[in-house]
Scaffold this active site. Structure first.
Site, PDB file in Angstrom:
ATOM      1  N   HIS A 124       0.855  -1.194   0.000  1.00  0.00           N
ATOM      2  CA  HIS A 124       0.000   0.000   0.000  1.00  0.00           C
ATOM      3  C   HIS A 124       0.889   1.242   0.000  1.00  0.00           C
ATOM      4  O   HIS A 124       1.271   1.755   1.038  1.00  0.00           O
ATOM      5  CB  HIS A 124      -0.911  -0.005   1.234  1.00  0.00           C
ATOM      6  CG  HIS A 124      -2.039   0.977   1.148  1.00  0.00           C
ATOM      7  ND1 HIS A 124      -3.363   0.612   1.178  1.00  0.00           N
ATOM      8  CD2 HIS A 124      -2.041   2.330   1.031  1.00  0.00           C
ATOM      9  CE1 HIS A 124      -4.132   1.679   1.092  1.00  0.00           C
ATOM     10  NE2 HIS A 124      -3.340   2.743   1.001  1.00  0.00           N
ATOM     11  N   HIS A 161       1.262   4.869  -2.324  1.00  0.00           N
ATOM     12  CA  HIS A 161       0.711   5.724  -3.380  1.00  0.00           C
ATOM     13  C   HIS A 161       1.814   6.466  -4.129  1.00  0.00           C
ATOM     14  O   HIS A 161       2.663   7.111  -3.513  1.00  0.00           O
ATOM     15  CB  HIS A 161      -0.258   6.742  -2.780  1.00  0.00           C
ATOM     16  CG  HIS A 161      -1.534   6.146  -2.282  1.00  0.00           C
ATOM     17  ND1 HIS A 161      -2.673   6.088  -3.056  1.00  0.00           N
ATOM     18  CD2 HIS A 161      -1.868   5.585  -1.085  1.00  0.00           C
ATOM     19  CE1 HIS A 161      -3.653   5.517  -2.364  1.00  0.00           C
ATOM     20  NE2 HIS A 161      -3.189   5.200  -1.157  1.00  0.00           N
ATOM     21  N   ASP A 207       1.577   9.197  -5.884  1.00  0.00           N
ATOM     22  CA  ASP A 207       1.530  10.642  -5.667  1.00  0.00           C
ATOM     23  C   ASP A 207       1.765  11.008  -4.203  1.00  0.00           C
ATOM     24  O   ASP A 207       1.709  12.183  -3.837  1.00  0.00           O
ATOM     25  CB  ASP A 207       0.209  11.246  -6.161  1.00  0.00           C
ATOM     26  CG  ASP A 207      -1.014  10.561  -5.586  1.00  0.00           C
ATOM     27  OD1 ASP A 207      -0.861   9.520  -4.912  1.00  0.00           O
ATOM     28  OD2 ASP A 207      -2.136  11.049  -5.812  1.00  0.00           O
ATOM     29  N   GLY A 254      -9.752   7.653  -2.239  1.00  0.00           N
ATOM     30  CA  GLY A 254     -10.338   8.978  -2.092  1.00  0.00           C
ATOM     31  C   GLY A 254     -11.235   9.029  -0.868  1.00  0.00           C
ATOM     32  O   GLY A 254     -11.195   8.139  -0.008  1.00  0.00           O
ATOM     33  N   HIS A 280      -9.844   0.550  -0.626  1.00  0.00           N
ATOM     34  CA  HIS A 280      -9.692   1.387   0.563  1.00  0.00           C
ATOM     35  C   HIS A 280     -10.981   1.279   1.385  1.00  0.00           C
ATOM     36  O   HIS A 280     -12.057   1.651   0.917  1.00  0.00           O
ATOM     37  CB  HIS A 280      -9.473   2.850   0.177  1.00  0.00           C
ATOM     38  CG  HIS A 280      -8.060   3.196  -0.149  1.00  0.00           C
ATOM     39  ND1 HIS A 280      -7.441   2.792  -1.306  1.00  0.00           N
ATOM     40  CD2 HIS A 280      -7.135   3.922   0.557  1.00  0.00           C
ATOM     41  CE1 HIS A 280      -6.200   3.264  -1.326  1.00  0.00           C
ATOM     42  NE2 HIS A 280      -5.990   3.945  -0.205  1.00  0.00           N
ATOM     43  N   GLU A 339     -10.934   3.049   6.923  1.00  0.00           N
ATOM     44  CA  GLU A 339      -9.996   4.114   7.279  1.00  0.00           C
ATOM     45  C   GLU A 339     -10.788   5.311   7.795  1.00  0.00           C
ATOM     46  O   GLU A 339     -10.671   5.696   8.953  1.00  0.00           O
ATOM     47  CB  GLU A 339      -9.142   4.514   6.077  1.00  0.00           C
ATOM     48  CG  GLU A 339      -8.131   5.600   6.394  1.00  0.00           C
ATOM     49  CD  GLU A 339      -7.395   6.102   5.160  1.00  0.00           C
ATOM     50  OE1 GLU A 339      -6.323   6.719   5.334  1.00  0.00           O
ATOM     51  OE2 GLU A 339      -7.892   5.895   4.028  1.00  0.00           O
ATOM     52  N   ASP A 378       1.626   3.896   3.109  1.00  0.00           N
ATOM     53  CA  ASP A 378       0.557   4.717   2.542  1.00  0.00           C
ATOM     54  C   ASP A 378       1.144   5.838   1.692  1.00  0.00           C
ATOM     55  O   ASP A 378       1.128   5.766   0.471  1.00  0.00           O
ATOM     56  CB  ASP A 378      -0.350   5.267   3.639  1.00  0.00           C
ATOM     57  CG  ASP A 378      -1.680   5.778   3.100  1.00  0.00           C
ATOM     58  OD1 ASP A 378      -2.029   5.448   1.954  1.00  0.00           O
ATOM     59  OD2 ASP A 378      -2.384   6.504   3.832  1.00  0.00           O
TER      60      ASP A 378
END
Length: 373
Positions: free
Chosen positions: A26, A28, A30, A187, A214, A217, A314
């Site tokens: 996991h 990302h 970006d 998102g 996701h 969370e 993350d």
């Protein structure tokens, strides 16, 4: 800002955690840019950046991300995605991303990102995926030239608040033999259930492309249930709030007796992996029901109860972290030893979106690396 020069050793035997072979599930794209890269790409685009000093910019990202709110946390990505709109920008970021994984001891990494957020400069969805794949392959070559070994795969992500789920699912399937290993939705979680993308998940199931979602969370058990039922998720992105489906019945001097709700029971019994991200979970308030320090994180409870827990970053930039650092923080908080860290990596290898033979080979690679530690 976390750097690969920081040393983390396991308390007790002094093992260099960075040198251990690791799996990142996991992570990302970006959320893993180098601050200096943001400055340089931003300058080329005429984009205003909060600081022209890399260290100060890294500190800005960490400060902005420590809001206790996922919504506020996600706003920092406006800047990172802004410099990832061209083929050159995407390829550079992806290449450096893999270089940084390799320097952190990662031998297999799944990199998730949302192509639909990288089209403002005229790239098509397919061109964006190809640009990232080019960078990932260049980064893997760089790691090999330094004597390392790393394999990567793309997790193509659809934004759960948008209405492009099926289109992005079709994109992922088109590139499944060219670097893509799975699909994700990400998102703002609350108010945007997995059922919104049921058509996409049905399509992916028909094409046998694995899915992680996701969930758990910024929303609770119903969101996790939706990820499993509507999304057919084989893994849960974070999933930390699954602990809401646990009830502590009683405790004595040696044991804690816990009952599991139906969703938790299903996740544990089916060995659905939890992609837990300790530092991020603190920053976004995902564990506020249990406390505001790492020792309050339900990670250890889930681990002790036999859930397939994995450790993840993350977003390395926003959390000023690395996989090595996350493992060190958990070890300090819960007294984990080398055997525990091995379990976390084998859990991740078992949950990787790879063919069975490749997962078994990955597990052997990890065990050999730990044996040499």
């Amino acid at each position: 800002m976390e750097t690969n020069s920081t040393e983390y050793r396991l308390e007790g035997d002094g093992t260099d955690i960075r040198a251990l072979p690791k799996v990142s599930l996991h992570d990302h794209l970006d959320g893993g840019l180098r601050p200096q890269t943001i400055i340089e790409l931003g300058d080329a685009l005429g984009l205003a950046v909060p600081s022209s000093d890399a260290e100060a910019l890294g500190d800005w990202f960490e400060t902005q991300s420590n809001s206790g709110s996922l919504v506020e946390y996600l706003k920092t990505f406006d800047l990172t995605t802004a410099v990832m709109q061209t083929r050159e920008g995407l390829t550079r970021v992806a290449r450096e991303f893999v270089q940084d994984l390799g320097a952190d001891g990662v031998v297999y990494g799944e990199i998730r990102w949302a192509p639909e957020q990288h089209l403002t400069a005229g790239l098509s969805l397919d061109e964006a995926v190809e640009a990232v794949q080019e960078g990932l392959e260049q980064g893997a070559d760089d790691v090999r030239h330094l004597g390392g070994r790393i394999r990567t795969g793309q997790l193509i992500t659809a934004m759960r608040h948008a209405d492009r789920g099926l289109e992005i699912a079709e994109l992922a399937v088109r590139h499944r033999d060219r670097g893509v290993v799975g699909f994700d939705i990400a998102g703002a979680e609350a108010g945007f259930p997995a059922s919104k993308h049921r058509t996409a998940f049905d399509f992916l199931a028909s094409k046998f492309l694995p899915v992680t979602v996701h969930a758990g969370e910024a929303d609770g058990i119903e969101s996790i249930k939706g990820a499993i039922v509507d999304g057919r998720a084989l893994r849960l992105g974070h999933g930390v709030r699954l602990a809401e489906d646990l009830a502590i019945e009683r405790q004595d001097d040696e044991n804690t007796y816990v009952s599991l709700g139906q969703v938790a029971q299903w996740v544990r019994d089916r060995e659905i992996a939890l992609e837990l991200s300790p530092s991020s979970n603190l920053q976004t308030g995902a564990i506020e029901a249990w406390g505001d320090e790492l020792v309050d994180h339900p990670f250890d409870l889930l681990y002790q109860l036999g859930f397939r827990v994995t450790v993840n970053v993350d977003n390395r930039l926003q959390s000023a972290t690395s996989l090595t650092r996350e493992l060190a923080l958990l070890s300090d908080a819960f007294g984990y030893d080398l055997e525990d860290l091995l379990t976390f990596q084998l859990n991740a290898a078992s949950a990787a979106f790879l063919p069975l033979d490749d997962r078994e080979e990955l597990a052997e690679q990890i065990e050999d690396g730990f044996d040499r530690a």
